[in-house]
Design a protein around this motif. Structure first.
Motif, mmCIF file in Angstrom:
data_model
loop_
_atom_site.group_PDB
_atom_site.id
_atom_site.type_symbol
_atom_site.label_atom_id
_atom_site.label_comp_id
_atom_site.label_asym_id
_atom_site.label_seq_id
_atom_site.Cartn_x
_atom_site.Cartn_y
_atom_site.Cartn_z
ATOM 1 N N PRO A 155 7.923 11.158 7.497
ATOM 2 C CA PRO A 155 7.672 10.746 6.111
ATOM 3 C C PRO A 155 6.198 10.440 5.845
ATOM 4 O O PRO A 155 5.778 10.402 4.684
ATOM 5 N N GLY A 156 5.416 10.206 6.925
ATOM 6 C CA GLY A 156 4.046 9.757 6.762
ATOM 7 C C GLY A 156 4.024 8.282 6.379
ATOM 8 O O GLY A 156 5.023 7.780 5.876
ATOM 9 N N THR A 207 3.725 7.959 -2.102
ATOM 10 C CA THR A 207 4.704 7.569 -3.120
ATOM 11 C C THR A 207 4.019 7.239 -4.438
ATOM 12 O O THR A 207 4.451 7.698 -5.504
ATOM 13 N N GLN A 220 12.362 8.823 -0.977
ATOM 14 C CA GLN A 220 11.982 9.445 0.296
ATOM 15 C C GLN A 220 13.180 10.201 0.886
ATOM 16 O O GLN A 220 13.051 11.336 1.339
ATOM 17 N N HIS A 245 14.375 3.232 0.579
ATOM 18 C CA HIS A 245 13.293 4.047 -0.001
ATOM 19 C C HIS A 245 13.989 5.330 -0.497
ATOM 20 O O HIS A 245 13.878 6.386 0.111
ATOM 21 N N ASN A 256 0.811 -1.222 0.000
ATOM 22 C CA ASN A 256 0.000 0.000 0.000
ATOM 23 C C ASN A 256 0.842 1.269 0.000
ATOM 24 O O ASN A 256 1.971 1.282 0.501
ATOM 25 N N SER A 257 0.271 2.318 -0.543
ATOM 26 C CA SER A 257 0.949 3.618 -0.562
ATOM 27 C C SER A 257 -0.076 4.706 -0.870
ATOM 28 O O SER A 257 -1.012 4.477 -1.633
ATOM 29 N N ARG A 307 7.190 -0.844 -5.673
ATOM 30 C CA ARG A 307 7.194 -0.983 -4.205
ATOM 31 C C ARG A 307 6.867 -2.428 -3.889
ATOM 32 O O ARG A 307 5.960 -3.018 -4.487
HETATM 33 N N1 CP Z 1 6.298 8.075 3.019
HETATM 34 C C1 CP Z 1 5.719 7.108 2.280
HETATM 35 O O1 CP Z 1 6.371 6.290 1.631
HETATM 36 O O2 CP Z 1 4.345 7.134 2.297
HETATM 37 P P1 CP Z 1 3.389 6.113 1.511
HETATM 38 O O3 CP Z 1 3.564 4.769 2.165
HETATM 39 O O4 CP Z 1 1.992 6.680 1.688
HETATM 40 O O5 CP Z 1 3.829 6.093 0.084
#
Ligand code: CP
Length: 310
Positions: A259-260, A55, A135, A132, A51-52, A104
């Motif tokens: 980074p969230g 990114t 990032q 990553h 999931n993302s 990913r």
């Molecule tokens: N920071 C980051 O990779 O967020 P996502 O998992 O939402 O892509």
């Protein structure tokens, strides 16, 4: 380099070049009309096996803003669910003649495995707890724009270092650019490999914060923990949560980053996360689009036969 699989191995000038290229796209992204034609005619495939939000969407926006045709493959809706192997999936994507593939995957090393099987540049959008790279680049661009030269800054990364590809890529990136990097976590979340990574390790967050210029908070990655160590959110917040009081221990004007996705009230309190003067969290997202535009542009220069990229 044909691919962007990680920050490890990149030279300082290569990182600084990508940041400089990304800086140009920040200006375009702030205009009302955001279209460029640099990648016109190219096809970018975003293959996400995990999931993302940030990114995936920023790679999609990045490709589209530069005129590429962008298609997204979500593993949950793909033939991976019917048992197709990673290699067969890679060969299938390659046969569609993509000009760049962004991947990913939950397993460290999976992106590198795919890169060996395809003819186009592969960009790692996060593989397991390995790297990553985009990032780390967007984090570096954010720090550079807020604090100037990264060399000589003290950056503290606090959280689930053990399972974090963001921590690993940031350690490589920031130390390569001459920052002093401190990492802080409960003992069970500090990997032994840190010994070889040119960082200072802390288990006491208050001590780690003393005099730091940038505080980078990370989420507990419960999905990568085997159940042997999952701290209670309340206890974790008490010892390792970034609160207003704790932030006062850091250097004056220390920059807050994450980074969230955030778990508010666990690794960071809402008042700190939402403090527009101290927190760069939404700026990190903005820089993410520019960095991904730069990476897609630079990595496809050879196939676009851009002069000097043979
Ligand atoms: N920071 C980051 O990779 O967020 P996502 O998992 O939402 O892509």
């Amino acid at each position: 380099h044909r691919h962007l699989l990680g920050i490890a191995g990149l030279q300082p000038w290569e990182i600084l070049f990508l940041l400089q290229e990304a800086g140009q796209w920040v200006d375009l992204n702030r205009k009302s009309s955001k279209h460029a034609s640099r990648l016109e005619g190219l096809t970018v495939i975003n293959a996400f096996f995990e999931n993302s939000t940030r990114t995936l969407l920023s790679f999609e926006i990045a490709g589209k803003r530069m005129g590429a045709d962008v298609v997204n493959m979500h593993a949950a809706h793909s033939s991976v669910k019917k048992g197709e192997t990673l290699i067969d999936t890679a060969v299938t994507l390659n046969a569609m003649r993509a000009d760049a593939i962004v991947i990913r995957h939950a397993s460290s090393g999976a992106v590198s495995l795919i890169a060996d099987k395809v003819d186009c540049p592969v960009l790692n959008a996060g593989d397991g707890s390995h790297e990553h790279p985009t990032q780390a680049l967007l984090d570096a661009l954010t720090i550079q724009r807020r604090k100037g030269d990264i060399s000589g800054l003290t950056v503290t990364i606090c959280g689930d270092i053990m399972h974090s590809r963001v921590a690993r890529s940031n350690i490589y990136c920031l130390t390569t650019l001459g920052a002093r990097v401190r990492v802080c976590a409960p003992p069970a979340l500090l990997p032994a490999a840190l010994d070889q990574m040119n960082v200072e390790t802390f288990t006491d967050f208050n001590a780690a914060l003393d005099g730091t210029d940038v505080v980078m908070m990370l989420r507990l990655q419960n999905e990568r923990m085997s159940g042997d160590f999952i701290p209670s959110p309340r206890e974790y917040h008490h010892l390792y949560g970034l609160t207003r009081d704790r932030l006062a221990l850091a250097g004056e004007d220390a920059l807050v980053m994450h980074p969230g996705p955030m778990n508010r009230g666990v690794e960071i309190s809402s008042d700190v996360a939402d403090d527009a003067d101290r927190s760069a969290i939404t700026e990190q997202v903005e820089m993410g689009v520019a960095v991904r535009m730069a990476c897609l542009d630079v990595l496809t220069r050879r196939s676009r036969k851009v002069e000097g990229w043979s």
